[in-house]
Write an enzyme that holds these catalytic residues in place. Structure first.
Site, PDB file in Angstrom:
ATOM      1  CG  ASN A 384      -2.152   0.869   1.008  1.00  0.00           C
ATOM      2  OD1 ASN A 384      -2.097   1.879   0.323  1.00  0.00           O
ATOM      3  ND2 ASN A 384      -3.262   0.494   1.599  1.00  0.00           N
ATOM      4  CG  ASP A 385       1.635   2.883   3.727  1.00  0.00           C
ATOM      5  OD1 ASP A 385       0.559   3.451   3.478  1.00  0.00           O
ATOM      6  OD2 ASP A 385       1.843   2.232   4.763  1.00  0.00           O
ATOM      7  CB  ILE A 386       6.089   0.843  -0.880  1.00  0.00           C
ATOM      8  CG1 ILE A 386       5.332  -0.425  -1.282  1.00  0.00           C
ATOM      9  CG2 ILE A 386       6.646   0.739   0.509  1.00  0.00           C
ATOM     10  CD1 ILE A 386       6.219  -1.651  -1.381  1.00  0.00           C
ATOM     11  CB  THR A 387       2.181   1.302  -4.639  1.00  0.00           C
ATOM     12  OG1 THR A 387       1.014   1.126  -3.806  1.00  0.00           O
ATOM     13  CG2 THR A 387       3.007   0.025  -4.620  1.00  0.00           C
ATOM     14  CB  ALA A 425       1.635   4.979   6.783  1.00  0.00           C
TER      15      ALA A 425
END
Length: 458
Positions: A384-387, A425
């Site tokens: 999720n957060d890294i994309t 996050a």
């Protein structure tokens, strides 16, 4: 006998160094594990041979208790829980260092020199703050406590005040040599409190860096314990552990475009309400795995982005099966590895290696990002957060400035996720609403299995 023990210590230290060297490459990582284990076994045996070691019965009881806890943790704990297990290991190791320092103080306080008191104070402070900090990290990773940061007004002032008080207590005990049990106990209590304050405001996206820096603290505490006990091997092993953890933390902060102060005292991952797709004209497209499998028919290049969703579903073996199916259809498949994907450094590498995914298919962020515009299909498995494009486009986002995988630049995106909930996050992902994105809702393992069946039937 002393010469033999020192020689064995040198051999152990060499094995520890080789362990770090070999574990830096996947091809030799198994040798690295064996070297580290052998070095520790030799160190324990050599220490037990020291003539001033007594009370072997109590030592044996301690070994049995430790082995009865550690063995089930290693054998029964799933790969998805490796970050939590790592945090617990840091906690146990740091607690051991803190307790050794405590014992030394209560037995020899009046006999310790000024340098020894300095070393002991640092060891106890680092040991106990790492203990509570690691336990809190475990709780967040296990989602026993809220994964989002727990923020309150003036938190930095509170943290620095507790830290300053620990320094004052240590300074008084050092320069007023003697036996001060109440002050020493106060130092322990405030060190424990500081460990909690250190990790409490840290958000989920920064948790991998927290684990690595706690590893550095535990190593430094062990190194100072070596100075206190005049044990050269402990000094070397602790310094190796501390320095490697520190270097890893620096590299990860660089990869995330963050500073140490941001990670340790920032407000990363503030609680943000999940955006309702029906609002502001945002539309989410969703298909079944069977319908989505059609997208692979004309694909020539596919990139798979693994994340914690893959780990939670234990879907790494199905991902490998999907890779084989796609390659049998002459499709080029690569894996995009973000440095902080998952819950700890190298989490995705470990999971994919367990599934026998060839290491040359794992491509780091800097190398894979230029390839996304020419990629036909990107399959995101719970990352999720890294994309999240907000890290590049939205200055108001807590993720802003963190390097991400440029998934949004691919021609077509398939995103496997259980629901529209936010990532670790606590931030909504703009990628969900891209016209190029198709959501595949459900358990990652089941969705991937259905994709494999559908692609095979084409």
């Amino acid at each position: 006998m002393e010469n033999i023990i020192q020689f064995v210590y040198i051999c152990s230290a060499a094995l520890f160094i080789l362990s770090l060297k070999w574990m830096s490459e996947v091809k030799t990582s198994r040798w690295g594990n064996w070297a580290g284990s052998a070095g520790m076994a030799l160190a324990i045996v050599a220490t037990l041979l020291k003539p001033d070691i007594h009370g072997y019965l109590w030592i044996a009881i301690g070994i049995v208790i430790g082995a009865s806890i550690g063995t089930p943790m290693a054998v029964l704990m799933p790969m998805t829980a490796v970050p939590q297990r790592t945090a617990l290991s840091h906690a146990f190791g740091a607690l051991a260092a803190g307790l050794v320092g405590t014992t030394e103080y209560f037995l020899k306080a009046s006999q310790l020199s000024l340098p020894q008191l300095v070393v002991l104070s640092i060891e106890v402070f680092l040991g106990f703050l790492t203990f509570t900090g690691s336990l809190l990290a475990f709780g967040k990773l296990q989602e026993i406590i809220p994964t989002r940061p727990i923020l309150y007004p003036g938190r930095n002032y509170v943290s620095f005040s507790v830290f300053a008080f620990c320094l004052l207590l240590s300074a008084y005990m050092i320069f007023q040599a003697g036996y001060h049990p109440l002050l020493f106990i106060s130092l322990i209590i405030f060190s424990l409190l500081f460990g909690i304050l250190l990790v409490l405001p840290i958000g989920g996206a920064d948790m991998p860096t927290v684990i690595s820096i706690l590893n550095a603290y535990a190593g430094l505490s062990s190194s100072f314990m070596g100075f206190l006990l005049n044990n050269k091997l402990l000094i070397i092993a602790g310094a190796l552990d501390g320095s490697s953890g520190l270097i890893l933390s620096i590299q990860m902060c660089k990869a995330m475009n963050r500073s140490f102060t941001n990670v340790l005292f920032g407000g990363m991952g503030q609680v943000i309400d999940v955006v309702d797709p029906s609002r502001d004209g945002k539309v989410v497209k969703s298909l079944s795995p069977k319908e989505a499998s059609i997208l692979f028919e004309a694909a020539k290049k596919v990139v798979i982005v693994p994340g914690y969703g893959m780990a939670a579903a234990q879907a790494q073996h199905v991902v490998k099966e999907l890779t084989d199916v796609l390659e049998n259809k002459s499709i080029d498949v690569k894996f995009a590895i973000h440095p902080v994907a998952g819950r700890m450094p190298g989490h995705m590498n470990v999971l994919l290696a367990e599934a026998d995914v060839p290491y040359d298919k794992l491509v780091e962020m800097e190398e894979i990002n230029p390839l996304f515009p020419e990629t036909d299909v990107v399959l995101v498995v719970g990352a999720n957060d890294i994309t999240n494009p907000a890290a590049r486009k939205n200055p108001g986002s807590p993720l802003y400035g963190m390097p991400i995988l440029d998934v949004d630049k691919a021609k077509q995106i398939l995103f496997i996720k259980r629901s529209m909930s936010t990532g670790f996050a606590g931030i909504d992902n703009d990628l969900f609403y891209s016209p190029k994105t198709i959501m595949l809702f459900g358990d990652a393992k089941k969705v991937l299995n259905d994709l494999v069946v559908s692609i095979n039937s084409q």
